[in-house]
Write an enzyme that holds these catalytic residues in place. Structure first.
Site, PDB file in Angstrom:
ATOM      1  CG  ASP A 185     -17.303 -58.918  20.435  1.00  0.00           C
ATOM      2  OD1 ASP A 185     -18.408 -58.447  20.158  1.00  0.00           O
ATOM      3  OD2 ASP A 185     -16.374 -58.246  20.911  1.00  0.00           O
TER       4      ASP A 185
ATOM      5  CG  ASP B 247      -9.343 -65.681  64.676  1.00  0.00           C
ATOM      6  OD1 ASP B 247     -10.025 -66.713  64.796  1.00  0.00           O
ATOM      7  OD2 ASP B 247      -9.704 -64.566  65.067  1.00  0.00           O
TER       8      ASP B 247
ATOM      9  CD  GLU C  94      -8.709 -59.380  65.787  1.00  0.00           C
ATOM     10  OE1 GLU C  94      -7.841 -60.231  66.011  1.00  0.00           O
ATOM     11  OE2 GLU C  94      -9.806 -59.364  66.364  1.00  0.00           O
TER      12      GLU C  94
ATOM     13  CG  ASP D 208     -16.421 -52.868  21.436  1.00  0.00           C
ATOM     14  OD1 ASP D 208     -17.540 -52.629  20.952  1.00  0.00           O
ATOM     15  OD2 ASP D 208     -15.617 -53.670  20.934  1.00  0.00           O
TER      16      ASP D 208
ATOM     17  CG  ASN E 156      -8.332 -64.488  68.384  1.00  0.00           C
ATOM     18  OD1 ASN E 156      -9.311 -64.917  67.811  1.00  0.00           O
ATOM     19  ND2 ASN E 156      -7.940 -63.234  68.292  1.00  0.00           N
TER      20      ASN E 156
ATOM     21  CB  ILE F  72     -13.637 -58.160  67.644  1.00  0.00           C
ATOM     22  CG1 ILE F  72     -14.576 -57.601  68.720  1.00  0.00           C
ATOM     23  CG2 ILE F  72     -13.629 -57.267  66.419  1.00  0.00           C
ATOM     24  CD1 ILE F  72     -14.087 -56.341  69.375  1.00  0.00           C
TER      25      ILE F  72
ATOM     26  CG  ASP G  63     -12.401 -56.217  19.518  1.00  0.00           C
ATOM     27  OD1 ASP G  63     -13.269 -55.339  19.309  1.00  0.00           O
ATOM     28  OD2 ASP G  63     -12.182 -57.165  18.737  1.00  0.00           O
TER      29      ASP G  63
END
Length: 894
Positions: free
Chosen positions: A327, A712, A285, A618, A708, A283, A614
């Protein structure tokens, strides 16, 4: 204190401050030390201990702790200790990750703190709102959040939206001179006060800070307005769901393994621990934690290239953007306006770029006088503050010896009608002799509508249609030369008039043409954006011809047919506009309301849209866009509040860099996830097949937990911070609905997992076959010492191959198409360090006797080491061969 009852002079005296000078820097520092930072108390930070305990709050961790307790109870102390160490180490790594992510987000929040204009040492400066102290003189203008509770001392058409305090959505009118005598006056009626966290929507004002932080009205009710939620991003949610699905599948496989093992009459305790460990290993996790830290670190990296991402989901969306609406002024151009021409009826003149002490006709002097008086900008010692257009007008005055400070003394402003984007005009009322003079500036076509006369040869004559056409013809010629045109008009009056009465029956004086040259680097960025499948769009309030001239220079548009004005948009229905939107590259003479229509139309065609802005108005378009981008220099606090990203340099190039960074961050997360799934699948395959084949289990519970731990964490995070690949901008934008396993990613995960699992089993088989015990003799010779020694040797080889193959395989994950040499073998120093650290730890575990014993492993011969490293390299080499063939196939297609 009831400051609204006190007069302005009483407030100045109470805080010992001169309104024209403000506080000195020394006094401000002293008061900051006395009153503390001007910020509301937020949620208390988690302690390291609570972070650590939250890492243990997981069902699988509970299962592991239960397993550790059982193994300890039955006397398997070494297994119990190893399980506990793995749990603690895993939690420590989680704490470090979460702490780093929190710090990165904290740093970003500091960068996006609203700014305030204060008068200190006689000068107006901009500071972080958190540094405001009681007694500071604050200057207010439209679009700014109010940083503290303020007793107003000046106000001009000032309106403040106070819904945060009063619940009233309509802005309140403010009057600095209001005389309030009733101490029970409710907050909403205290018209001479402005309160923290409310918003200036119109006009301007000045005032004295009377309360900061928790002493403010909003502080008293302890309402934290900017409470950042810690919700997971859409990507994290998707991965969390994926983790759950994989988790259920892994638990199902583990239960199945345990049942088969029972049928085969294997050692119950060993199989119980193996099944639990496999569930933990299978898993992923750590997925959500890794995604959080990669996003946070990536966002911190983006802040260094002038893009402050306020919301983590924006990083995911950035990679999918295919329309960038920008812009023109300041973003595509340098935002350094310079007046180069001026026109009064019948006379068009150039303004020399460097000369001063210029002389001009009477009409030109009147034109400049109006433009300078109708301006809020300042210019001193070569530095200007305020809107760049207005700064250019003040500089023009200096060139003709018409100085703003002298004009302001002689012609004091008594009223004003501030600029807004609908009128495209601004007017002021100034003292003129024994009466008053209205000075108006703005868009020439809008001015022509409200003027009845014109100044011609020193005389005021009626404004005829022929004269209007002449003005429009000159304005068009200026626009065709990429000049921005601004007109000016005036009228004299004997009394003070209301703002709305100012802009009627005016006398047109003339107009000026100014240029804001394109940014030098923008043209390359636009080319890069186009190569990346991104369409750049220019949006401006300028005349169509001016906009198209700049757009052609920047390669945004090719012809005037690709442009449309706001007036033309209004003539179309929403459906018609949406159907035709893809034709246009330039939108001229548009208002903020048009911006929302533009975003809606592009989104209706299935585009992912980024929009810059700005101003106060807007905010709707910034919120409606997939990525709202606010300007950090010219942007109002409202625009910044509504945006997902803030540009600290107001530069279009930064948007393109941010998109590139966003794409790379997403790709890095994908690399880390596919890598983790490949590793976990390899572990499941090696255990599951060995049970099905009635072999001894090639890996013990402690082996799985250890692998692991070393694969991992560091390698996965190192992949998450992989240096960006610039070639990512040669690809089309990612479809936001695209599966995480698209473009062969799922196949790569399966192939990687299969190879790792099968190679682990192969080397285990080889290790057993070297002894006199065939691999199927699992039950009959289980207690035999020689058999146990052979089994330990084979498991050690499998243990090393499983760990080393995963570590080496991480190199192949850096690119799905390029070889490890093309991406730079040593370019990701973190990953190389992680692999070296993992291999070293693996070597120590099996070579140091007191560590090898609890892990039930033994040292290997040089020949064995050579063999296991060779086996461990196969997944990497295989992946590189697949990439080579895919590159060759791609070249052949071309």
């Amino acid at each position: 204190m009831m400051w609204f009852l006190k007069s302005q002079d009483e407030v100045f005296k109470e805080f010992n401050v001169n309104p024209d000078f403000g506080l000195s820097n020394e006094e401000a520092a002293k008061r900051l030390n006395q009153y503390g930072m001007n910020k509301l108390k937020g949620k208390p930070q988690k302690s390291i201990l609570s972070l650590f305990l939250s890492q243990l709050n997981d069902m699988l961790i509970y299962v592991l702790l239960g397993a550790a307790a059982i193994t300890f109870f039955i006397g398997e102390y070494s297994d119990a200790v190893i399980i506990l160490l793995v749990v603690i180490l895993n939690a420590v790594i989680g704490v470090v990750q979460e702490y780093k992510a929190e710090k990165a987000v904290e740093a970003l929040q500091k960068m996006s703190t609203p700014k305030s204009l204060v008068r200190r040492n006689g000068e107006v400066i901009e500071i972080n709102s958190e540094e405001v102290v009681p007694g500071d003189i604050i200057i207010l203008d439209a679009g700014r959040f109010i940083p503290a509770d303020i007793r107003l001392t000046e106000s001009a058409n000032l309106q403040i939206e106070e819904s945060a305090l009063t619940g009233e959505s309509v802005p309140s009118n403010k009057d600095a001179n209001a005389n309030i005598t009733d101490p029970k006056t409710p907050i909403g009626d205290r018209s001479n006060m402005a309160f923290m966290s409310t918003l200036v929507t119109y006009g301007r004002g000045e005032g004295v800070v009377v309360a900061t932080a928790m002493d403010t009205e909003i502080g008293k009710i302890a309402k934290i307005l900017d409470d950042d939620s810690s919700d997971m991003t859409p990507l994290q949610k998707r991965l969390d769901e994926l983790g759950r699905i994989l988790g259920f599948m892994a638990i199902g496989i583990c239960v199945l393994i345990f049942i088969i093992a029972l049928i085969q009459k294997r050692d119950i305790m060993e199989m119980f621990l193996t099944a639990i460990s496999l569930a933990v290993a299978a898993i992923p996790e750590g997925l959500a934690a890794i995604v959080a830290i990669v996003l946070a670190l990536g966002v911190t990296r983006m802040s260094k290239i002038n893009a402050i991402v306020k919301k983590l989901p924006a990083v995911e969306t950035l990679g999918s953007v295919n329309i960038v609406c920008s812009d023109k002024t300041g973003t595509l151009t340098q935002n350094k306006m310079t007046v180069t021409k001026h026109y009064t009826y019948g006379l068009l003149s150039d303004v020399p770029p460097t000369s001063n002490n210029l002389s001009a006709s009477e009409a030109t002097n009147e034109l400049i006088k109006t433009l300078v008086l109708c301006s809020d900008a300042t210019f001193d010692n070569g530095q200007g503050t305020g809107d760049p257009t207005e700064v250019a007008l003040v500089v023009l005055g200096y060139k003709y010896n018409i100085k703003k400070e002298d004009l302001n003394k002689e012609h004091k402003r008594v009223s004003e009608f501030p600029f807004d984007s609908d009128r495209k005009l601004m007017s002021t009322l100034n003292i003129e002799g024994n009466g008053y003079r209205v000075n108006t500036k703005g868009a020439i076509d809008n001015l022509l509508k409200i003027c009845s006369h014109v100044l011609a040869d020193g005389k005021i004559v009626p404004l005829t249609d022929d004269i209007k056409r002449e003005f429009l013809k000159v304005a068009e010629e200026m626009s065709d030369s990429a000049l921005r045109v601004l007109g000016a008009a005036f009228k004299n009056t004997q009394s003070i008039i209301k703002p709305e009465e100012m802009e009627k029956d005016l006398i047109l004086i003339g107009m000026v043409g100014m240029i804001d040259p394109p940014r030098l680097e923008v043209k390359d960025s636009i080319r890069e954006a186009k190569n990346a499948g991104i369409i750049p769009i220019m949006i401006t309030g300028d005349h169509k011809n001016t906009a198209v001239a700049i757009a052609k220079e920047l390669d945004i548009a090719e012809s005037i047919e690709q442009s449309i004005t706001g007036a033309e948009i209004d003539e179309m229905s929403d459906e018609e506009f949406a159907n035709n939107i893809n034709k246009y590259r330039v939108f001229a003479r548009v208002s903020p309301e048009h911006k929302v229509k533009i975003v809606r139309a592009f989104k209706a065609q299935g585009n992912i849209v980024s929009m810059t802005g700005d101003g106060v108005n807007d905010a709707p378009s910034l919120k409606y866009a997939d990525i709202g981008v606010a300007m950090g220099i010219t942007g109002t606090d409202v625009a910044k509040g509504a945006s997902d990203m803030i540009l600290t340099d107001d530069n279009f190039t930064t948007i393109v860099h941010a998109i590139e960074e966003g794409r790379n961050i997403y790709n890095n997360i994908k690399k880390a996830v596919i890598y983790l799934l490949s590793c976990n699948l390899g572990e499941v395959i090696s255990i599951f097949l060995s049970i099905l084949l009635k072999w001894p289990v090639p890996l013990l519970a402690t082996h799985l937990l250890w692998i692991n731990l070393i694969t991992d964490s560091l390698p996965a995070i190192s992949l998450g911070v992989d240096p960006g690949d610039h070639d990512v901008m040669k690809q089309k934008p990612r479809d936001p609905k695209e599966s995480f396993f698209a473009k062969g990613a799922g196949i790569r995960a399966v192939i990687g997992g299969l190879l790792i699992g099968l190679l682990t089993l192969t080397v285990f088989f080889y290790g057993m076959s070297k002894s006199n015990y065939p691999i199927g003799s699992v039950i009959s010779d289980y207690e035999n010492a020689d058999y146990q020694n052979a089994l330990t040797h084979a498991r050690t080889m499998a243990f090393v191959v499983l760990a080393a193959s995963q570590l080496f395989y991480s190199l192949a994950m850096r690119s799905s198409t390029k070889s490890i040499f093309q991406v730079g073998l040593f370019k990701n120093k973190y990953l190389i360090g992680s692999i070296c650290a993992g291999l070293l730890l693996q070597f120590i575990i099996i070579s140091v006797p007191f560590l090898a014993k609890p892990f039930k492993v033994q040292s290997l011969t040089l020949g064995d080491w050579g063999l296991v490293i060779l086996f461990a390299l196969i997944p990497l080499v295989f992946n590189e061969i697949i990439k080579l063939f895919s590159r060759l196939a791609g070249n052949n297609k071309r």
